[in-house]
Design an enzyme around this catalytic site. Structure first.
Site, PDB file in Angstrom:
ATOM      1  CB  CYS A   1       0.852   6.701 -28.795  1.00 24.06           C
ATOM      2  SG  CYS A   1      -0.207   6.077 -28.428  1.00 24.06           S
TER       3      CYS A   1
ATOM      4  CB  CYS B   1       0.930   4.670 -25.460  1.00 31.63           C
ATOM      5  SG  CYS B   1       0.340   4.244 -27.255  1.00 31.63           S
ATOM      6  CG  ASP B   2       4.075   6.822 -23.872  1.00 30.17           C
ATOM      7  OD1 ASP B   2       4.028   5.146 -23.756  1.00 30.17           O
ATOM      8  OD2 ASP B   2       4.505   7.248 -25.169  1.00 30.17           O
TER       9      ASP B   2
END
Ligand code: NAP
Length: 319
Positions: A136, A139-140
């Site tokens: 992701c 997200c990261d």
């Protein structure tokens, strides 16, 4: 008043398919119960800008779109629980749907559990998950500012991830197992022409290397078998998805890959249980097609419930 544990319609899943089904079932006065899962909202919660959902000229962020879906479903009486379904029993009537804590029953069920990101299943991947290895970018990605970021895959997801990661990384390398991309032309062209993105073709990632954090990847050229090491601080895996159907095994007919089988893309092999979205759809897999299927599933569930009532009334008047 205690929360109801029986519904005319239970919807399992809360991506575009599940929440559109909830909207339609809600507007049909069916007060659906939706099990949204603890990670509600489906795959669009893990994405950035959605440019191809009709109605948003300038695009919209995936999570924002899903919050709107949810609010619209709730506006018409959907009861949404952010919990996972752990088991179902479709051999009983009413159908049984279990969560960790409770048991619910329903006259009809719409399955819209979607699909989850696939992993490579290579040494180092699980150990370094969250420490450089991710599925992701939204997200990261921000953890890898000015770093060298690798992306594996050749589809739209891989191109989208790679393009998004250029915001952070000093360099993004896409590693693909063939010599041509599966991605749509617009996404492929954007990635191929991006100054920060380079490609390594015909190559598999064989191992993620690093002690506490990802430091390198062991690569294998699939044409000549040559192995090399590529220094990289992160590996984003974007190689497709698997359907979330473990709880339906033995209850619904699944194909070899685990997708729910349906003749018309709405009905399952169990009368009264319907399907919508990526848990069935291996062909289109778009938010807008999932939403369309959610609409169809809710309309068919409503028709099915009407037919149950007609039968019931006929049985009562004969009796
Ligand atoms: P996908 O189209 O199935 O592509 C998966 C890619 O990963 C393929 O290039 C495949 O290689 C590669 N791959 C699969 N297993 C692999 C493995 N074990 N090792 C290495 N590589 C592997 O999946 P997706 O990119 O997630 O897209 C899914 C659907 O969502 C598509 O319909 C796509 O159009 C849609 N989507 C659209 C957008 C957008 O329009 N913005 C964004 C994301 C997704 P091969 O090519 O060799 O098979």
């Amino acid at each position: 008043m205690p929360a109801p544990t029986h519904a005319k319609v239970i919807i399992i899943g809360s991506g575009p398919a599940g929440l559109t089904a909830a909207l339609y079932a809600g507007r049909a006065n069916l007060a659906p119960i939706v099990f949204a899962g603890h990670m509600y909202g489906g795959q669009l919660m893990l994405t950035t800008e959605v440019e191809n959902y009709p109605g948003f000229v300038d695009g919209i962020m995936g999570p924002e779109l899903m919050e709107a879906f949810r609010a619209q479903a709730e506006r018409f009486g959907s009861i949404i629980h952010n919990v996972d379904v752990t088991a179902v029993d479709f051999t009983k009537r009413p159908f049984v749907v279990r969560t960790y804590e409770d048991e619910y029953t329903a006259d009809s069920v719409i399955v819209a559990t979607g699909a989850s990101a696939r992993w490579l299943d290579i040494p180092g991947e699980a150990r370094l998950r969250g420490r450089g290895v991710s599925t992701c970018a939204t997200c990261d990605g921000a953890f890898f500012r000015e770093k060298h970021i690798a992306v594996v895959g050749g589809g739209d997801s891989a191109m989208e991830e790679a393009l998004f990661l250029t915001r952070f990384g000093r360099k993004v390398t896409v590693i693909h197992r063939r010599d041509s991309l599966r991605a749509s032309k617009i996404m492929a062209d954007r990635a191929l022409n991006h100054e920060k993105i380079s490609f390594i073709w015909n190559t598999a990632v064989e191992e993620v290397i690093g002690e506490d954090n990802t430091t390198a990847l062991r690569l294998k050229n699939l044409i000549d078998g040559e192995e090399t090491t590529l220094a990289a601080d992160a590996l984003f895996i974007a190689i497709g998805h698997d359907p979330n159907t473990a709880i339906f095994s033995g209850q619904l007919t699944l194909d070899k890959a685990g997708y729910i089988v349906s003749d018309d893309g709405v009905k399952t092999n169990v009368e009264g249980v319907f399907v919508a979205g990526d848990v069935y759809d291996i062909r289109y897999k778009q938010a807008v097609t999932a939403a369309g299927m959610g609409c169809k599933a809710a309309i068919d569930a409503e028709k099915y419930l009407e037919s149950l009532e007609t039968h019931h009334k006929a049985a009562v008047s004969v009796g």
